[in-house]
Design an enzyme around this catalytic site. Structure first.
Site, PDB file in Angstrom:
ATOM      1  N   HIS A  48       0.815  -1.208   0.000  1.00 32.41           N
ATOM      2  CA  HIS A  48       0.000   0.000   0.000  1.00 32.41           C
ATOM      3  C   HIS A  48       0.859   1.273   0.000  1.00 32.41           C
ATOM      4  O   HIS A  48       0.572   2.222  -0.722  1.00 32.41           O
ATOM      5  CB  HIS A  48      -0.915  -0.023   1.218  1.00 32.41           C
ATOM      6  N   HIS A  94     -10.688   2.069  -1.250  1.00 36.89           N
ATOM      7  CA  HIS A  94     -10.922   1.656   0.129  1.00 36.89           C
ATOM      8  C   HIS A  94     -11.665   0.324   0.097  1.00 36.89           C
ATOM      9  O   HIS A  94     -12.705   0.146   0.730  1.00 36.89           O
ATOM     10  CB  HIS A  94     -11.690   2.727   0.910  1.00 36.89           C
TER      11      HIS A  94
END
Lengths: 752, 236
Positions: A48, A94
């Protein structure tokens, strides 16, 4: 440094680091890390934060252009739109949190992207979302998929509405590959004066580091908190790893940040997103070539006895890190206190390029900044094209003889029906700039201070990209550009969100690489550089990954709000024409899936997509833009899912202040089948309408751009009638089909 | 003449109201911070839409305790004009400046769309320029806009002509289908007995420009402005 805690292979694995990566850490440090340091490495080296699997590929994307002020690398990209005004925008995923806890997962996704935008000094003026769910009628997961969808939409509404940013558009798409892997990509766009752009840089040795916003709690701590003697027993209780958002606090944070920015006391600012305090401090130091010292005892905390590990890894929401100009920190603190927010000096910028973290008088972490950022691992993972089973597709259903029936089924199918149920839950009008309402090809926001308007669209097509990733990505970019052109806007820049399964699987990595190449080629062609974005890997559950789903967020510029074009037919008697070819390919269409019941897997195995000629696409778009600029057309609408027939129906449907109208369409007989003519989804086609008296000018303009042009009918009556040759193939009452189309989604959601 | 737009932490239609008054109605206007206690400079104040203090407890429930609301009450008692829009309407009900309450929409969802309202009473300072029976196209955007009150209050509202707007269809019929949120008697806006305090769920500030699809909201601000001007002239 004292290591009280023994780092075993198991602890390393719990931090998602490989043995090799751990070995690299010990080599960098010349010693074993302690637990806090290991935690910091684990988040900074996570996929990430580090983009370790994607970085070498992302380099191939075009990121520069005349209008680009801030290319990728900052919190959001910034482009110049003229008269000193700039647009900051970005999209971010998300997905994982939205699966675990749909409402808060989606809400905090919106919160995060808004912070990314106002961190740049820009006031957010619009938001959008790209959502993908499993099919609502899936026998096994349908119920779950519905509850995920309801939760995600309510979460987005909760955050965006309360914050006061209009959610003006986006997309919703269903496919079973998203059943236990919903995709929730949040986009935000803000406006800023060129001279007021802020950066996430920790510049100026000795400058104080100020923590502002919500207090730090144990929420969102890296999923891998392990049992350890060092932890307080109560801290070990399993906390949900999804954070809880507070849009009200974020609204105050926005106002306070913008006010503090105007004061001139801020040197650099960054939001605390993923990996909170760690990534914000490390990234700011990295960009400025400095180091940072933090004193964690000073961090505002909402729980007691938090450890350095917990504070460095907490992902509590609505927090920002500010580097103040030395001696002016008091001004900043006063502004935040006026908005009843915490603002505390918790550290300073140092010359030595290291992150030094003190807690309770002990140096808890002492790490080189470069090792955490630019020297983080980069992988050139293996790429292998998947084998296609190249099956002969046998449709499970017969093509109906009655095209009316197929047409109506298609119009009310999940991927084509109106998204009204979704967008009516979003406040899409607050700030009174939304000049094209949701449901259009692209949303349009006027810039009150100018005559300009900015258009924006989100487009993705996982199915296309699974069938042929390179061409699929190009088709996606082409459609995004076309969507902006249809509202009269010149496409200017792109943000992307790349949603893929595990990069450790060579066929996933191959499709990623192909998508990058396709996207790079198309974006270069349309001169729309990619200025920000996000990569989301590991979108898979139970060994099944999502379709490769790159989302393109494209923005366009309209230099005069008078020249905005909308998709609805305006007046009886107007001519309807097609920019582009009448013929179309039926492959990979919704018709094949909905009517012929061909599965996505079968389409992937067949490997066929409608073809794309970028040159022709550009000609059509340029012609449409010119027609909009000369104010010769009354409507423009892109042909996409459902083909020509669906696009015509959408142009007939009513909109604010405009009743539904009918149309009579005459298509020439061609060598292609009637199904292909009506429902094929070939790109590079726009339906326009205009007053008859402008026919000559319109035709001439199209010819000047070498754009295929044909009159296909007239706006007339209350029915949509389509003839092919001499044969009438479709005749439906617009009011009736509009009702079906409008209410279908609600029906799917409430069906048992 | 001067307007004030009250700003609570969490107000988010404050700038929209300010834009309409300053740019479109062309009158002087200030933002008024929620800690302000003196409103004597103003002839009319607007309580804008938004989520005051986050509205986590109940819409408007915290705002009624803010310092400025004490001043707004006194201001209304003097006969000066108060316009509450959306969250502003909720705050006026919570503070007791208007009767009734606004609860969760019948379908439990937030609803944002253009609706039509019928002007039921043009004998108020806010509707003096709009003939009764006119149909206005104005957007709503709320999760708690479902107006309720008991029978006695409803009778009183009706008898005193305090119902100013009702949700209606395009022909002006007040029907169940035209009621977006379940409000009693399709009520979209009411005023107090003295007619100087109006609360409405639809957002007139979002319907003041052609480019936004409707200019009907402007008539409300124009009526109020003309009323104030007339009063000023008469008092001279």
């Amino acid at each position: 440094m004292k290591t009280e805690f023994v780092i075993t292979d198991e602890v390393v694995a719990q931090h998602n680091l490989t043995k090799e990566e751990y070995k690299q850490i010990t080599e960098i440090l010349g010693r074993e890390p302690n637990l806090t340091e290991l935690g910091i490495f684990s988040v900074m080296w996570s996929e990430h934060c580090s983009y370790k699997s994607s970085k070498i590929h992302l380099k191939r994307l075009p990121t520069n252009g005349e209008r680009v002020i801030v290319p990728p690398g900052e919190n959001a990209g910034v482009v110049d739109i003229g008269e000193g005004w700039c647009i900051a925008f970005k999209i971010e995923s998300h997905n994982h949190p939205s699966f675990i806890e749909p409402f808060q997962g989606a809400a905090t996704g919106v919160g995060g992207i808004l912070r990314d935008v106002f961190t740049m000094g820009a006031r957010p003026i619009a938001a959008m979302n790209s959502l993908r769910f499993g099919r609502l009628d899936n026998p096994k997961h349908g119920k779950r998929n519905k509850s995920i969808m309801r939760g995600v939409v309510a979460g987005i509404a909760h955050y965006g509405n309360c914050f006061g940013v209009p959610t003006v558009g986006g997309e919703v798409f269903f496919d079973d590959s998203y059943s236990l892997n919903p995709l929730v990509n949040a986009f935000a766009l803000g406006i800023v004066r060129k001279e007021h752009i802020f950066f996430g840089k920790a510049a100026g040795i000795g400058n104080p580091v100020v923590y502002v916003g919500a207090r730090t709690g144990r929420d969102g701590i890296h999923g891998a908190i392990m049992a350890s003697a060092e932890f307080d027993e109560s801290a070990l209780k399993k906390r949900p790893t999804v954070q809880v958002g507070d849009p009200f606090l974020e609204k105050l944070l926005l106002e306070a940040c913008l006010e503090a920015m105007r004061s001139g006391a801020i040197e650099g600012i960054q939001d605390m997103g993923a990996a909170g305090l760690t990534s914000s401090s490390v990234e700011m130091a990295s960009r400025a070539g400095t180091g940072i010292e933090l004193y964690l005892d000073l961090v505002p905390q909402r729980e007691t006895n938090m450890t350095a590990y917990e504070m460095m890894l907490s992902e509590s929401q609505e927090r920002m890190l500010i580097v103040a100009k030395s001696g002016r920190e008091k001004e900043i603190i006063e502004i935040f206190n006026k908005w009843e927010l915490d603002a505390v000096v918790i550290g300073k910028v140092i010359e030595e390029k290291r992150l030094k973290v003190f807690h309770k008088g002990i140096l808890q972490a002492d790490l080189p900044i470069e090792a955490l950022t630019e020297n983080a691992p980069k992988y050139n993972r293996p790429l292998i094209a998947p084998k296609r089973r190249s099956t002969n597709i046998r449709p499970k259903a017969q093509a109906p003889d009655d095209f009316n029936e197929a047409f109506i089924t298609l119009l009310s199918s999940p991927n084509i029906c109106s998204r009204r149920w979704v967008y009516e839950q979003y406040d899409h009008m607050v700030r009174t700039n939304t000049v094209v309402l949701p449901g259009a090809d692209a949303a349009v926001i006027r810039i009150k201070e100018t005559r300009f308007a900015v258009s924006m669209s989100l487009d993705g097509n996982g199915k296309f990209c699974a069938i042929n990733p390179r061409l699929g990505a190009q088709l996606t970019v082409a459609e995004a550009a076309r969507n902006n052109v249809c509202v009269g806007a010149k496409p200017i820049a792109v943000t992307n969100c790349l949603n893929f399964a595990s990069p450790e699987r060579p066929e996933v990595m191959w499709s990623f690489s192909e998508v990058i190449d396709g996207m790079a080629e198309a974006c270069k062609f349309f001169e729309t550089p990619i200025v920000s974005g996000n990569v989301s890997f590991y979108n898979e559950t139970e060994g099944k990954g999502v379709l490769p789903t790159p989302i393109i967020g494209m923005i366009g510029l309209i230099e005069d709000t008078k020249k905005i074009v909308t998709q609805g037919f305006k007046s009886e008697g107007d001519l309807i024409a097609l920019l582009g070819d009448v013929e179309s390919e039926i492959e990979a269409s919704e018709y094949e899936q909905v009517i012929l019941k061909i599965s996505t897997e079968e389409l992937i195995d067949r490997g066929k997509l409608p073809s794309l000629d970028l040159g022709k696409e550009k000609a059509i778009q340029d012609a449409c833009l010119k027609l909009a600029d000369e104010m010769l057309i009354k409507s423009a609408h892109d042909i996409s899912e459902g083909g020509l027939a669906v696009a015509l129906a959408e142009s007939c449907f009513s909109s604010l202040n405009r009743k539904a109208v009918g149309a009579e369409i005459n298509l020439p007989e061609t060598t292609t089948s009637i199904e292909s003519l009506l429902f094929g989804e070939s790109p590079s086609r726009i339906i326009i309408s205009f007053a008859e008296e402008n026919l000559q000018k319109v035709e001439e303009t199209a010819r000047n751009f070498n754009c295929p042009f044909q009159i296909i009918g007239k706006v007339k009556g209350n029915k949509l009638k389509i003839n092919v040759g001499m044969k009438q193939v479709i005749s439906v009452e617009i009011d009736e089909i509009e009702n079906l189309w409008k209410n279908a989604l609600e029906g799917y959601l409430s069906a048992r | 003449m001067k307007y004030g737009v009250i700003v609570f932490p969490g107000s988010n239609c404050d700038h929209d109201a300010y834009h309409v008054i300053s740019k479109l109605v062309g009158q002087p206007v200030d933002f008024v911070w929620h800690k302000e206690t003196d409103l004597s400079r103003y002839d009319a104040v607007i309580l804008p839409g938004g989520f005051s203090y986050g509205d986590y407890l109940r819409a408007g429930a915290l705002a009624k305790f803010s310092p400025v609301m004490k001043a707004v009450k006194a201001f209304a008692d003097e006969g000066k004009f108060v316009l509450g829009i959306c969250n502003g309407f909720q705050i006026l009900c919570e503070s007791g400046l208007l009767p009734g309450a606004l609860i969760r929409n019948q379908n439990l969802n937030f609803i944002c769309k253009h609706v039509r309202v019928r002007v039921e009473n043009s004998n108020t300072p806010f509707t003096s320029e709009i003939p009764a029976g006119s149909i206005l196209s104005i957007p709503i955007a709320h999760a708690e806009g479902n107006f309720i009150c008991d029978e006695a209050v409803l009778t009183e509202l009706e008898e005193n002509n305090q119902i100013v707007f009702r949700y209606c269809d395009e022909k002006g019929e007040v029907t169940k289908e035209a009621n977006p949120n379940g409000s009693v008697s399709n009520i979209a806006g009411i005023c107090n007995r003295n007619r100087n305090v109006l609360g409405m769920m639809p957002h007139p500030e979002r319907a003041c420009e052609e480019i936004l699809g409707s200019t009907d909201g402007r008539e409300i601000f124009r009526s109020l402005t003309n009323t104030i001007e007339r009063l000023k002239r008469d008092n001279r």
